[in-house]
Design an enzyme around this catalytic site. Sequence first.
Site: not given
Length: 466
Positions: A91, A385, A407
């Site tokens: 991520c 994250h 995202n």
Amino acid sequence: MNRKTVLSLVVCMALSAHAQDKNGGISESMLREIQKEQKLNSTERALQNAIAGNSIDDLTRNHANSGALDTYFSVETKKQSITDQKQSGRCWMFSGMNVLRSNFQQRTDSLTVDFSQAYLFFWDQLEKANLMLQGVIDCADKPIDDLRVQFFFHYPINDGGTFCGVADLADKYGLVPSEVMPESYASDNTARARALIASKLREYGLQLREMVQKGKKGASLEKAKTRMLSQIYRMLQYTIGEPPTKFTYAFKNANGKAVGEAKEYTPKSFFKEVVGSPINGTFIMVMNDPRRDYYKTYEVEFDRHTYDGHNWKYVNLPMDDIEQMAIAALKDGQKMYSSYDVGKFLDRKRGYADTKNFDYGSLFGTTFGMSKADRIATFDSGSTHAMTLTAVDLDAKNKARKWKVENSWGAAWGQSGCLIMTDRWFREFMFRLVVPNKYVPEKIMKAYNTAPVMVMPEDPLFLPDE
């Protein structure tokens, strides 16, 4: 059996008996007291049956908070395509590259580019392998159960990281377009290859420790480490692919049409074309950690991607300061790397994070009352994250009502690949933000440039973003 052995056995039996009699276990009287409180009435029995057969989140979902989402944002950066990290912990890389490609689009006003995560991930894994092996060499005079030695053997390699890794790796190795080095099965699904490489690194680590303990130094250790990294390179080459040294590429506009003639690039010349100059030195990382003093700078030892790179360094700030910088940057069209404890109070179906999404306390007849500082200190919460901060909705007083991030879980997830979060959630579960220098007030930049307090990577807040 001699007298010394008999005496030792007697002492051991006495210690064992003492340990079994020691207070602190669940005694029969304590158990009776606990069970006395568990007699359920008919309502509680029905609740028990419901909980046993259903998802806790489904049972605690706050109906009053489940209406249609307000998707309007008063300040929003330009939209771009949503990426998907698949079954990997990259991520940090996806978020960092989202920022870089947004910066490129802003600068050119018409051109777009998608960077190859596989390319930078190859170098990330090789560099982390070297970081582990050299760390083992540096600590070879310490016992195997030393905390620092255990750190290298426990975490020989991983997918996670921070924006500092994007900066160090891209500055060193350059970038390539996604078409030039596409994802492989192993880059999308990293667990098996990572486990095998980790096992090999642990084996090599033991060999290097033995060499140091036998008096080997300098060139012989370097030669051995080079041979070991050659094997790791081969494993990465088989699983991720061979990083290109040159390629031909034509930039595209927003409609996907090529603009101009294709040119030949190396990864470093392409980096210069799309980024311009080194990333390091253009930003600071800020964090909200209520356990530590604000307006002080901290550096996390060994928390870096390359042995010769930069440790993760940040200035600790109250959320008010962090929000002010974020708002200023977003108003200027600047997307930013940010990280969160994304699993807390997340409505995955709607792509909506709010502290009022679920009422866990009422279901179990209790409360969950720890502060943000308490949750960090007890490993109950921390950054898990990274996502790309892309929008904020402001009230009449210029205060944030809600935020939006891009995202990296695919365009079908949440709000067309994005996550909306209320400001009350943002303040509780947001941790890190990477801010370009131009949006940093003088007071904060001065604090960032002071000598940092060194902290260790075992701290609960310093796990890498995944």
